[in-house]
Design a protein around this motif. Structure first.
Motif, short mmCIF file in Angstrom:
data_model
loop_
_atom_site.label_atom_id
_atom_site.label_comp_id
_atom_site.label_asym_id
_atom_site.label_seq_id
_atom_site.Cartn_x
_atom_site.Cartn_y
_atom_site.Cartn_z
N LEU A 1 33.57 -42.97 -24.51
CA LEU A 1 34.25 -42.98 -23.20
C LEU A 1 35.54 -42.19 -23.25
O LEU A 1 35.86 -41.43 -22.33
CB LEU A 1 34.53 -44.43 -22.77
CG LEU A 1 33.31 -45.26 -22.38
CD1 LEU A 1 33.70 -46.71 -22.22
CD2 LEU A 1 32.69 -44.75 -21.10
N ARG A 2 36.26 -42.34 -24.38
CA ARG A 2 37.52 -41.62 -24.54
C ARG A 2 37.29 -40.11 -24.50
O ARG A 2 37.99 -39.37 -23.82
CB ARG A 2 38.16 -42.02 -25.87
CG ARG A 2 39.65 -42.22 -25.79
CD ARG A 2 40.19 -42.77 -27.09
NE ARG A 2 39.94 -44.20 -27.22
CZ ARG A 2 39.60 -44.82 -28.35
NH1 ARG A 2 39.45 -44.14 -29.47
NH2 ARG A 2 39.40 -46.12 -28.36
N SER A 3 36.29 -39.66 -25.24
CA SER A 3 36.03 -38.21 -25.28
C SER A 3 35.61 -37.72 -23.90
O SER A 3 35.98 -36.62 -23.47
CB SER A 3 34.97 -37.89 -26.33
OG SER A 3 33.72 -38.28 -25.89
N LYS A 4 34.83 -38.55 -23.19
CA LYS A 4 34.40 -38.16 -21.84
C LYS A 4 35.59 -38.02 -20.90
O LYS A 4 35.72 -37.02 -20.16
CB LYS A 4 33.44 -39.22 -21.30
CG LYS A 4 32.60 -38.74 -20.12
CD LYS A 4 31.53 -39.73 -19.79
CE LYS A 4 31.84 -40.35 -18.44
NZ LYS A 4 30.94 -41.43 -18.05
N MET A 5 36.51 -39.01 -20.96
CA MET A 5 37.71 -38.96 -20.11
C MET A 5 38.55 -37.75 -20.44
O MET A 5 39.08 -37.07 -19.56
CB MET A 5 38.57 -40.22 -20.29
CG MET A 5 37.92 -41.52 -19.94
SD MET A 5 37.60 -42.01 -18.23
CE MET A 5 37.71 -40.67 -17.18
N ARG A 6 38.65 -37.44 -21.72
CA ARG A 6 39.46 -36.29 -22.15
C ARG A 6 38.89 -35.00 -21.58
O ARG A 6 39.63 -34.14 -21.08
CB ARG A 6 39.48 -36.21 -23.68
CG ARG A 6 40.52 -37.11 -24.27
CD ARG A 6 40.72 -36.84 -25.75
NE ARG A 6 41.38 -38.00 -26.35
CZ ARG A 6 41.10 -38.53 -27.52
NH1 ARG A 6 40.15 -38.01 -28.27
NH2 ARG A 6 41.77 -39.58 -27.96
N ARG A 7 37.57 -34.90 -21.65
CA ARG A 7 36.93 -33.68 -21.13
C ARG A 7 37.17 -33.53 -19.64
O ARG A 7 37.52 -32.45 -19.16
CB ARG A 7 35.41 -33.77 -21.39
CG ARG A 7 34.89 -32.71 -22.35
CD ARG A 7 33.41 -32.78 -22.57
NE ARG A 7 33.01 -34.00 -23.27
CZ ARG A 7 32.09 -34.87 -22.82
NH1 ARG A 7 31.48 -34.66 -21.69
NH2 ARG A 7 31.79 -35.95 -23.51
N GLU A 8 37.03 -34.66 -18.91
CA GLU A 8 37.20 -34.58 -17.45
C GLU A 8 38.64 -34.27 -17.08
O GLU A 8 38.91 -33.48 -16.17
CB GLU A 8 36.78 -35.91 -16.80
CG GLU A 8 35.27 -36.01 -16.64
CD GLU A 8 34.83 -37.43 -16.33
OE1 GLU A 8 35.67 -38.22 -15.89
OE2 GLU A 8 33.65 -37.73 -16.55
N ARG A 9 39.57 -34.90 -17.84
CA ARG A 9 40.99 -34.66 -17.55
C ARG A 9 41.33 -33.19 -17.78
O ARG A 9 42.02 -32.56 -17.00
CB ARG A 9 41.84 -35.54 -18.45
CG ARG A 9 43.23 -35.82 -17.89
CD ARG A 9 43.97 -36.82 -18.75
NE ARG A 9 43.35 -38.15 -18.73
CZ ARG A 9 43.35 -39.02 -19.74
NH1 ARG A 9 43.90 -38.71 -20.89
NH2 ARG A 9 42.78 -40.18 -19.60
#
Lengths: 153, 224
Positions: free
Chosen positions: B196-204
Motif C-alpha cells: 500500500l505504501r509503495s502504491k501511495m508513493r507512486r500515486e503521490r
C-alpha cells in the motif's frame, strides 16, 4: 501432447495412450564403433522407451523396425568453469535400431572433402605453391631412412 | 509408459504424409534421414493433386519450409507438424555430424526457424482448442485449478494433478500444507502495508509531476 508434458496416469482398464504430435526428436548419429550393416544409431530423449522408438519410426517415417536396444550415456560432471563450479555435460540416451526385411543402412558422407583449386595467376595459387616448396625444403633427406640429423658427422 | 504414435493415415482424410512413389520410399528405407528432404520435395510438389483440393504455397519466415495453406483445418496440424518434426530431426543430424567432422554446419539458423514455427503451430492449435472448449462446454481453462494460499501467506494458482488415490490418503500431498499458520499473520500484514505504501508513493509522485507540468504549461498561456 505437445503443449502439456504430463501424461494422464494409467490404471488397469484405461484406453491406450495415443499421441498425435510428439515433442521428441531423434538424431541420427554416425556410430563410433563398427556396427552390423542393418543397425542404425540414434540419439533420443531420455524419456523415450524402446516401444516409443519403434512406434515413432514405424508411424512417422514408415521404416520397418526389427529390434531396438537402448542405453543411457552418462556425460561428465567433472569439468569446472572459471568460477570453479562443476559444469555438467547433458546425458543422452542412445538407441540401436535393427531394421527388418533384410535392409541395410550405411551412414552417408554428408560433408565430402572438396579439392580446392585456385585460378591460375591468382595470389592464392602463388601462396600455395610457396607453402608447398617450403614444406618440401623442411622435409628430411629420404635417403637417411627416418634417422634424424643429430646422428652423424 | 507405452505410447502409440498415431499416423496421419488413421485420420478421417485419406491424405497421408508418407511418400507414395516407390523411389522416395526406397530412399527413405536406405537413408531414413536424408530421405526426409526428398520426401519433403515429393510431398510439396505432389500436394496440389491430392484430393483435388486447392493448395496454395505461402512463404513464411522459415527459409526452406513453405507453410502450405490447406482448406481443411484437420489436415493442417498433422501435415505441418510432421514436416517440421522431420526437418528438425534432419537439422539435428546435420549438426551432430558437423560436430563429429569438425566442420561448420551450413546455415545453423534453420534450427531456430523450425523451433519458432513449431511454437507458432502450438499456439494456433491451443487457440483452436480453447475456442472449441468454450463453445462446447463453457470452460475457460483446459486444466482445472483454483486459488490457494501457501505456508508463506501468498495466494497462487494451484493447477490440479491426477492422482490414483484421494487426497486424504496421499502423504506427500498432506505434507504440502495449503493453509497459512496463525503466526504468519504479522508478516502478511507487513507485506500488505509495504504494498500500500509503495502504491501511495507512486500515486503521490504522479500527482506532483502533473502539478509541476501544469505550472510549466498552464492553461492560461496555452496556444492553439
Amino acid at each position: 501432447m505437445g503443449i502439456c508434458e504430463s501424461y494422464p496416469i494409467y490404471q488397469l482398464g484405461n484406453p491406450q495412450l495415443r499421441i498425435f504430435r510428439p515433442t521428441f526428436n531423434m538424431t541420427l548419429v554416425r556410430p563410433g564403433k563398427e556396427q552390423p550393416p542393418d543397425t542404425v544409431q540414434f540419439r533420443i530423449s531420455m524419456e523415450m522407451t524402446k516401444c516409443d522408438v519403434r512406434n515413432y519410426l514405424e508411424k512417422i517415417y514408415s521404416v520397418p523396425v526389427g529390434a531396438v536396444r537402448t542405453r543411457i550415456q552418462y556425460c561428465s560432471n567433472k569439468k569446472r568453469n572459471h568460477l570453479n563450479q562443476r559444469v555438467k555435460r547433458p546425458d543422452y540416451k542412445v538407441a540401436y535400431v535393427q531394421l527388418s526385411k533384410q535392409q541395410t543402412f550405411q551412414f552417408p558422407d554428408i560433408f565430402p572433402e572438396k579439392g580446392k583449386k585456385h585460378e591460375e595467376g591468382s595470389v592464392e595459387e602463388i601462396q600455395e605453391k610457396f607453402m608447398e616448396d617450403e614444406r618440401q625444403r623442411q622435409k628430411p633427406d629420404p635417403r637417411r631412412g627416418g634417422v634424424t640429423e643429430w646422428f652423424g658427422l | 509408459m507405452i505410447i502409440f504414435f498415431v499416423s496421419a493415415a488413421l485420420c478421417s482424410t485419406d491424405f497421408s504424409i508418407r511418400p507414395r512413389a516407390d523411389g522416395a520410399l526406397k530412399s527413405s528405407l536406405t537413408c531414413p534421414k536424408i530421405g526426409a528432404k526428398q520426401q519433403l520435395n515429393q510431398v510439396l510438389h505432389g500436394l496440389p493433386n491430392i484430393l483435388g483440393r486447392k493448395a496454395t504455397k505461402t512463404c513464411t519466415s522459415c527459409g526452406n519450409i513453405c507453410l502450405i495453406y490447406i482448406q481443411v483445418s484437420s489436415d493442417i496440424r498433422l501435415f505441418n507438424e510432421y514436416v517440421l518434426l522431420k526437418e528438425k530431426n534432419m537439422l539435428l543430424t546435420i549438426q551432430q555430424e558437423s560436430k563429429r567432422q569438425c566442420v561448420q554446419m551450413p546455415s545453423p539458423e534453420r534450427i531456430k526457424k523450425v523451433n519458432r514455427s513449431m511454437q507458432r503451430l502450438d499456439g494456433v492449435v491451443k487457440e483452436r482448442e480453447d475456442a472449441l472448449r468454450l463453445l462446447q462446454t463453457g470452460q475457460e481453462k483446459g486444466r482445472p485449478g483454483e486459488w490457494r494460499r501457501n505456508v508463506f501467506g501468498k495466494m497462487f494458482w494451484y493447477r490440479f494433478r491426477e492422482h490414483p488415490v484421494p487426497w486424504y490418503m496421499n502423504k506427500i500431498y498432506k505434507r504440502k500444507r495449503f493453509y497459512t499458520p496463525l503466526f504468519v499473520a504479522p508478516y502478511t500484514r507487513i507485506s500488505l502495508e509495504k504494498h500500500l505504501r509503495s502504491k501511495m508513493r507512486r500515486e503521490r509522485k504522479e500527482k506532483q509531476n502533473q502539478k509541476k507540468l501544469s505550472v510549466m504549461f498552464s492553461k492560461k498561456t496555452a496556444q492553439i
